[in-house]
Design a protein around this motif. Structure first.
Motif, mmCIF file in Angstrom:
data_model
loop_
_atom_site.group_PDB
_atom_site.id
_atom_site.type_symbol
_atom_site.label_atom_id
_atom_site.label_comp_id
_atom_site.label_asym_id
_atom_site.label_seq_id
_atom_site.Cartn_x
_atom_site.Cartn_y
_atom_site.Cartn_z
ATOM 1 N N GLY A 60 4.438 -12.174 1.390
ATOM 2 C CA GLY A 60 4.479 -11.614 0.053
ATOM 3 C C GLY A 60 5.251 -12.518 -0.888
ATOM 4 N N GLN A 61 6.272 -11.937 -1.540
ATOM 5 C CA GLN A 61 7.097 -12.722 -2.450
ATOM 6 C C GLN A 61 7.734 -13.902 -1.739
ATOM 7 N N ASN A 62 8.020 -13.747 -0.459
ATOM 8 C CA ASN A 62 8.668 -14.828 0.286
ATOM 9 C C ASN A 62 7.781 -16.056 0.414
ATOM 10 N N ALA A 63 6.478 -15.928 0.126
ATOM 11 C CA ALA A 63 5.556 -17.065 0.163
ATOM 12 C C ALA A 63 5.028 -17.406 -1.220
ATOM 13 N N GLY A 64 5.626 -16.828 -2.260
ATOM 14 C CA GLY A 64 5.230 -17.164 -3.617
ATOM 15 C C GLY A 64 4.005 -16.445 -4.124
ATOM 16 N N GLU A 104 5.426 -8.948 2.628
ATOM 17 C CA GLU A 104 4.015 -8.734 2.930
ATOM 18 C C GLU A 104 3.288 -8.401 1.635
ATOM 19 N N SER A 105 1.958 -8.304 1.708
ATOM 20 C CA SER A 105 1.165 -7.979 0.527
ATOM 21 C C SER A 105 0.037 -7.033 0.898
ATOM 22 N N GLN A 106 -0.361 -6.236 -0.070
ATOM 23 C CA GLN A 106 -1.513 -5.366 0.059
ATOM 24 C C GLN A 106 -2.476 -5.701 -1.074
ATOM 25 N N GLY A 107 -3.781 -5.610 -0.792
ATOM 26 C CA GLY A 107 -4.738 -5.942 -1.818
ATOM 27 C C GLY A 107 -6.066 -5.261 -1.609
ATOM 28 N N LYS A 108 -6.977 -5.526 -2.554
ATOM 29 C CA LYS A 108 -8.311 -4.957 -2.483
ATOM 30 C C LYS A 108 -9.339 -6.050 -2.742
ATOM 31 N N ILE A 109 -10.341 -6.137 -1.871
ATOM 32 C CA ILE A 109 -11.440 -7.069 -2.099
ATOM 33 C C ILE A 109 -12.331 -6.471 -3.179
ATOM 34 N N VAL A 110 -12.342 -7.102 -4.331
ATOM 35 C CA VAL A 110 -13.099 -6.589 -5.476
ATOM 36 C C VAL A 110 -14.568 -6.973 -5.372
ATOM 37 N N LYS A 111 -14.839 -8.176 -4.886
ATOM 38 C CA LYS A 111 -16.222 -8.623 -4.716
ATOM 39 C C LYS A 111 -16.372 -9.327 -3.376
#
Length: 383
Positions: free
Chosen positions: A292-296, A327-334
């Motif tokens: 997450g933030q730790n990897a920019g 860590e990060s959370q996201g959504k595949i938009v396309k």
């Protein structure tokens, strides 16, 4: 109106450290600028992507993924997930040598660009995409005072990790130009800054072609309405408007111009040096990343998702990602129109898709999020 005079002053030289280059014009857009000046570059929103846009950024080194250990604090230096070390230097400002100097240029020449060094360091640190070794004289003095009373054992304990060394050097030469335009009693002063940026291997002194940040031009009209740069004179004295003889007034304009120039440089560097993370799993359109933030990774980051297997990288979609600290959370938009994307999407719709050992999923950023530029880099949120 006729041009009264113009003069160019070499302002400063900087050295910074960088890493590998990426360019993907189809995944980024630019802002408008004033009369040929340089523009901010930012990533397209995922919704703006066409299927052909869902590709890895140019020059992105997927081969380095084979060397990744996936240990955040102990990553292999050739892995694109590792952070590169930056070291900034700035030479003393160079003043113009002219046989017929104009009084108003004294205020321009008096501007000391060395104050920009700490500002640029602080902006780079805030990105958390690089490791910064500071050149701040105040910090160096503080550390010297702090270490003066330490025993050898205590000093050795605190310096157990050794000294960071730069990976690359980025040279920034800036040229400052001033023009005074007159039309009777009404006058106008117009300044511009031209940044020329290149990269050097600090150990071999060889100039290298990446990252390719390029040339940056900033004009007075990019930071102030030109009407505010007008002034009126009577018998050789300024009667009203902008005081070109006031060093503080001139410095204020040059500070804003320099800040914009560095902001543009940062926006290009974030495109040239992307953030990367491993995708741990996909559930429906939702993705989970190991960093997450730790990897920019930045808020509202646009990232291309790709499958890496046997040395081949196959893009499968584009996502919007938001980080926490680790860590990060996201959504595949396309999703991309491909067999690989359809296979992964189908498995993710039935449960949780977890990448196989020999076919991992990764995410790579494509540029600076526009809202990040407005809130963190630009002055007053103006692009």
């Amino acid at each position: 109106m006729t041009k009264l005079n113009g003069i160019t002053v070499a302002l400063l030289s900087l050295v910074v450290v960088g890493c590998q280059s990426t360019q993907a014009p189809q995944s980024r857009v630019k802002t408008n600028a004033h009369k040929g000046a340089s523009e901010y570059e930012y990533a397209k929103a995922p919704e703006q992507f066409q299927d052909s846009d869902i590709e890895l950024p140019a020059y992105y080194n997927t081969r380095g993924l084979d060397k990744c250990t996936f240990e955040v604090n102990n990553e292999h230096p050739d892995c694109p997930l590792s952070k590169k070390v930056l070291r900034l230097y700035m030479a003393d400002p160079i003043t113009a040598d002219t046989e017929n100097p104009n009084d108003w240029l004294a205020s321009v020449r008096a501007y000391d660009g060395r104050q920009l060094l700490n500002q640029f360091e602080n902006q780079l640190v805030g990105l958390n995409r690089f490791r910064i070794v500071t050149g701040d004289e105040r910090t160096v003095k503080f550390l010297g005072d702090s270490m003066a009373g330490m025993s050898d054992a205590e000093l050795a304990r605190r310096m157990k990790n050794g000294v960071l060394h730069p990976d690359y050097a980025m040279t920034i030469d800036a040229v400052k130009t001033g023009e005074l335009i007159t039309g009777g009693s009404t006058n106008l002063v117009d300044l511009s800054l031209d940044f020329s940026i290149g990269f050097v291997d600090p150990y071999t002194q060889e100039k290298i072609s990446y990252p390719n940040v390029g040339k940056i031009k900033v004009r007075t009209g990019d930071v102030k309405p030109m009407s505010e740069m007008q002034f009126w004179m009577q018998s050789g004295q300024i009667e009203g408007g902008f005081d070109i003889y006031d060093a503080n007034a001139v410095s204020a304009v040059l500070n804003d111009m320099s800040s914009r120039g560095f902001g543009i440089a940062l926006s290009r560097m974030l495109s040239e040096v992307p953030a990367t993370a491993q995708v741990l799993g996909v559930k429906g359109d939702r993705i989970s990343l190991d960093r997450g933030q730790n990897a920019g990774i930045l808020p509202n980051e646009t990232m291309v998702i790709f499958e890496y297997s046997l040395g081949f990288a196959e893009p499968v979609g584009v996502a919007r990602v938001n980080p926490s600290d680790i860590e990060s959370q996201g959504k595949i938009v396309k999703w991309k129109s491909s067999k690989d994307a359809k296979r992964i999407k189908g498995e993710a719709e039935e449960g949780i898709y977890r990448p196989a050992r020999d076919a991992k999923l990764f995410a790579v950023s494509v540029g600076t999020p526009k809202d990040f530029l407005a809130s963190r880099i630009t002055s007053g949120g103006v692009l």
